[in-house]
Scaffold this motif. Structure first.
Motif, mmCIF file in Angstrom:
data_model
loop_
_atom_site.group_PDB
_atom_site.id
_atom_site.type_symbol
_atom_site.label_atom_id
_atom_site.label_comp_id
_atom_site.label_asym_id
_atom_site.label_seq_id
_atom_site.Cartn_x
_atom_site.Cartn_y
_atom_site.Cartn_z
ATOM 1 N N PHE A 43 53.825 25.482 52.706
ATOM 2 C CA PHE A 43 52.797 25.719 53.735
ATOM 3 C C PHE A 43 52.939 24.705 54.881
ATOM 4 O O PHE A 43 52.874 25.055 56.061
ATOM 5 C CB PHE A 43 51.385 25.618 53.149
ATOM 6 N N LYS A 44 53.183 23.428 54.532
ATOM 7 C CA LYS A 44 53.328 22.411 55.594
ATOM 8 C C LYS A 44 54.488 22.780 56.512
ATOM 9 O O LYS A 44 54.364 22.748 57.737
ATOM 10 C CB LYS A 44 53.582 21.026 54.969
ATOM 11 N N ASN A 45 55.613 23.165 55.914
ATOM 12 C CA ASN A 45 56.790 23.485 56.731
ATOM 13 C C ASN A 45 56.563 24.745 57.571
ATOM 14 O O ASN A 45 56.925 24.791 58.747
ATOM 15 C CB ASN A 45 58.013 23.688 55.829
ATOM 16 N N SER A 46 55.926 25.763 56.965
ATOM 17 C CA SER A 46 55.688 27.011 57.706
ATOM 18 C C SER A 46 54.717 26.791 58.850
ATOM 19 O O SER A 46 54.953 27.212 59.989
ATOM 20 C CB SER A 46 55.116 28.082 56.773
ATOM 21 N N MET A 47 53.627 26.060 58.563
ATOM 22 C CA MET A 47 52.617 25.823 59.605
ATOM 23 C C MET A 47 53.219 25.016 60.751
ATOM 24 O O MET A 47 53.021 25.310 61.928
ATOM 25 C CB MET A 47 51.423 25.081 59.017
ATOM 26 N N ARG A 48 54.028 23.993 60.400
ATOM 27 C CA ARG A 48 54.642 23.151 61.435
ATOM 28 C C ARG A 48 55.551 24.016 62.306
ATOM 29 O O ARG A 48 55.516 23.937 63.536
ATOM 30 C CB ARG A 48 55.454 22.040 60.766
ATOM 31 N N ALA A 49 56.317 24.902 61.681
ATOM 32 C CA ALA A 49 57.233 25.755 62.444
ATOM 33 C C ALA A 49 56.451 26.651 63.402
ATOM 34 O O ALA A 49 56.791 26.749 64.581
ATOM 35 C CB ALA A 49 58.069 26.598 61.482
ATOM 36 N N VAL A 50 55.374 27.258 62.909
ATOM 37 C CA VAL A 50 54.588 28.179 63.758
ATOM 38 C C VAL A 50 53.954 27.418 64.916
ATOM 39 O O VAL A 50 54.051 27.815 66.081
ATOM 40 C CB VAL A 50 53.492 28.893 62.928
ATOM 41 N N MET A 51 53.372 26.257 64.635
ATOM 42 C CA MET A 51 52.670 25.495 65.685
ATOM 43 C C MET A 51 53.653 24.974 66.724
ATOM 44 O O MET A 51 53.358 24.950 67.912
ATOM 45 C CB MET A 51 51.890 24.322 65.057
ATOM 46 N N GLU A 52 54.866 24.587 66.281
ATOM 47 C CA GLU A 52 55.883 24.086 67.235
ATOM 48 C C GLU A 52 56.421 25.253 68.070
ATOM 49 O O GLU A 52 56.718 25.106 69.237
ATOM 50 C CB GLU A 52 57.047 23.425 66.484
ATOM 51 N N LEU A 82 45.686 19.237 57.261
ATOM 52 C CA LEU A 82 46.642 18.336 57.931
ATOM 53 C C LEU A 82 47.068 18.940 59.267
ATOM 54 O O LEU A 82 47.192 18.250 60.282
ATOM 55 C CB LEU A 82 47.876 18.114 57.051
ATOM 56 N N CYS A 83 47.286 20.264 59.272
ATOM 57 C CA CYS A 83 47.754 20.955 60.480
ATOM 58 C C CYS A 83 46.696 20.856 61.584
ATOM 59 O O CYS A 83 47.004 20.512 62.722
ATOM 60 C CB CYS A 83 48.055 22.407 60.142
ATOM 61 N N ASP A 84 45.431 21.084 61.180
ATOM 62 C CA ASP A 84 44.339 20.993 62.166
ATOM 63 C C ASP A 84 44.249 19.585 62.735
ATOM 64 O O ASP A 84 44.052 19.379 63.923
ATOM 65 C CB ASP A 84 42.997 21.365 61.508
ATOM 66 N N GLN A 85 44.411 18.580 61.861
ATOM 67 C CA GLN A 85 44.328 17.181 62.301
ATOM 68 C C GLN A 85 45.416 16.891 63.341
ATOM 69 O O GLN A 85 45.182 16.246 64.344
ATOM 70 C CB GLN A 85 44.573 16.261 61.110
ATOM 71 N N TYR A 86 46.622 17.421 63.090
ATOM 72 C CA TYR A 86 47.762 17.056 63.935
ATOM 73 C C TYR A 86 47.868 17.959 65.162
ATOM 74 O O TYR A 86 48.150 17.485 66.250
ATOM 75 C CB TYR A 86 49.043 17.121 63.082
ATOM 76 N N PRO A 95 47.612 28.209 61.686
ATOM 77 C CA PRO A 95 47.748 29.662 61.490
ATOM 78 C C PRO A 95 46.828 30.136 60.363
ATOM 79 O O PRO A 95 46.543 29.374 59.438
ATOM 80 C CB PRO A 95 49.213 29.842 61.078
ATOM 81 N N GLU A 96 46.365 31.371 60.476
ATOM 82 C CA GLU A 96 45.552 31.956 59.396
ATOM 83 C C GLU A 96 46.449 32.299 58.207
ATOM 84 O O GLU A 96 47.682 32.313 58.333
ATOM 85 C CB GLU A 96 44.862 33.233 59.903
ATOM 86 N N LEU A 97 45.791 32.575 57.076
ATOM 87 C CA LEU A 97 46.516 32.987 55.866
ATOM 88 C C LEU A 97 46.194 34.442 55.574
ATOM 89 O O LEU A 97 45.024 34.844 55.611
ATOM 90 C CB LEU A 97 46.087 32.113 54.676
ATOM 91 N N VAL A 98 47.233 35.243 55.324
ATOM 92 C CA VAL A 98 47.025 36.628 54.868
ATOM 93 C C VAL A 98 47.671 36.735 53.487
ATOM 94 O O VAL A 98 48.842 36.405 53.328
ATOM 95 C CB VAL A 98 47.691 37.629 55.852
ATOM 96 N N VAL A 99 46.902 37.152 52.488
ATOM 97 C CA VAL A 99 47.422 37.255 51.122
ATOM 98 C C VAL A 99 47.498 38.714 50.690
ATOM 99 O O VAL A 99 46.545 39.472 50.882
ATOM 100 C CB VAL A 99 46.515 36.489 50.122
ATOM 101 N N LYS A 100 48.669 39.087 50.169
ATOM 102 C CA LYS A 100 48.812 40.438 49.593
ATOM 103 C C LYS A 100 49.273 40.247 48.159
ATOM 104 O O LYS A 100 50.010 39.317 47.861
ATOM 105 C CB LYS A 100 49.891 41.231 50.358
#
Ligand SMILES: N#Cc1c[nH]c2ncccc12
Length: 392
Positions: A237-246, A195-199, A204-209
């Motif tokens: 994830f939607k909220n975090s990605m939106r925040a980073v992209m904005e 969804l993020c790529d579309q909009y 953002p990339e994902l880092v998992v620990k």
């Protein structure tokens, strides 16, 4: 007719919370007759408990057309279930019961949206004071939690006994006895990223620990409902990605979203950290408020540009899913930097009990008690003290 008397009768019983362990043990022994006998009492009890609270809602909300629609859905479903109260237990009854449950589940599919419409109708027709807003918040948390629990009971019964075989899957109804948390995280990330790529044409990339403090180095698995965990993660994830992209609008590189999973003795935590600029404390409370999350729906014409988050009840509902089995969802933000969202889950299935609202004197009193008078000074108006200070 006889509905009000039946509502009074069934709402006198407290709902019986089941633990994930009980769901599993029950599902493995899979006795349809026992499940039927339990549900034909427990479902009316849970329905009646929340229906009695609907009648305690602020008059203005209760009169909204959409709230009337929801109330009638509950009455219809309540009638259909109590129809089985004294039925003889045989294959025909069991089959009819399963069909009734599926019909009820479908009937209530859009109740969240219909209630959201009721809140919009209220906001557009009346002034809403703090007391009323407080009652609405209290009611909707309990109403949606009750709905999650009723749909869980219906899903378990129809999945176990609805005739569809689940092959060699180890799932017990909608429960995965060995849910791999990391794979649910990756699923939710990939779908939110799409969804993020579309909009935003980027994401953002994902880092998992992960840190397994109990069985060092082992995968972190939990007895849980994957669809609930997915719902929470997808929203975050939607909220975090939106925040980073904005926040990094014109940049072409973005800080990754970091997810840390920890297995402790009591808790399993999933922390999602973003560097999306964070949320001011003053705004933090609104994120979980139904009154503030109900914005006028985007018109159908620009529906394809619906933002990643913002409209709807994603966060309050995600917190209810986490709390449903005695977990929680907590947001910790530093305005100007970013936000951590922590999902707490019970590590032990016998501690993962349903959390259910109970209709009793306490809940009734809540609706009738005016907001407490402030016992800490809050106004910064030009009181005498301030003037004296200014005279300084
Ligand atoms: N949930 C969530 C969020 C995770 N990061 C955020 N940043 C701004 C506003 C909301 C969020």
């Amino acid at each position: 007719g006889h509905i009000p008397k039946m509502l009074d009768f069934y709402s006198q019983f407290n709902p019986s919370p089941l633990s994930i362990k009980q769901f599993i043990d029950f599902g493995l022994s899979a006795c349809e007759r026992k499940s039927f006998t339990f549900l034909r009492k427990e479902l009316p009890v849970r329905l009646a408990n929340i229906m009695q609270e609907i009648h305690l809602l602020p008059e203005h909300l209760l009169r909204m057309p959409s709230v009337g629609i929801v109330n009638n859905l509950y009455i219809t479903s309540f009638e259909e279930i109590i129809h089985f109260e004294k039925s003889e237990i045989n294959d025909t009854t069991l089959d009819k019961f399963c069909q009734a449950l599926i019909k009820i589940r479908n009937r209530h599919a859009d109740v969240v949206e219909v209630m959201a419409k009721g809140i919009i109708e209220l906001k557009e027709s009346h002034d809403v004071d703090a007391h009323m807003e407080n009652n609405i918040q209290y009611f909707l948390d309990r109403f949606f939690m009750s709905r999650v629990s009723i749909r869980m009971l219906i899903n378990q019964h129809t999945l176990l006994f609805g005739g569809v075989l689940n092959g060699h899957s180890r799932h017990v109804g909608c429960i995965d006895p060995s849910c791999d948390v990391i794979s649910v995280i990756k699923d939710a990330y990939e779908n939110a990223r799409f969804l993020c790529d579309q909009y935003y044409l980027a994401s953002p990339e994902l880092v998992v620990k992960s840190h397994n403090d109990l069985e060092c180095g082992n995968e972190i698995r939990i007895v849980y409902v994957p669809s609930h965990l997915y719902h929470i993660l997808f929203e975050l994830f939607k909220n975090s990605m939106r925040a980073v992209m904005e926040y990094y609008g014109d940049s072409d590189t973005y800080p990754p979203v970091e997810v840390t999973i920890v297995r402790g003795k009591e808790d399993i935590c999933v922390k999602m950290s973003d560097r999306g600029g964070g949320i001011p404390r003053s705004y933090m409370d609104q994120l979980f408020k139904y009154m503030y999350s109900t914005a006028p729906q985007p018109s159908k014409s620009d529906a394809h540009t619906v933002p990643l988050a913002g409209y709807g009840y994603g966060l309050p509902l995600s917190r209810l899913y986490a709390r449903y089995l005695h977990g929680d969802l907590v947001l910790l933000s530093c305005e100007g930097y970013g936000t951590d969202a922590v999902i707490y889950l019970k590590a032990l299935s016998n501690e993962a009990n349903e959390l259910l609202p109970i209709f009793n004197k306490t809940s009734t009193k809540f609706y009738r008690t005016p907001l407490a008078t402030a016992d800490w000074s809050s106004s910064c108006g030009g009181g005498m003290a301030t003037r004296q200070l200014n005279m300084g």
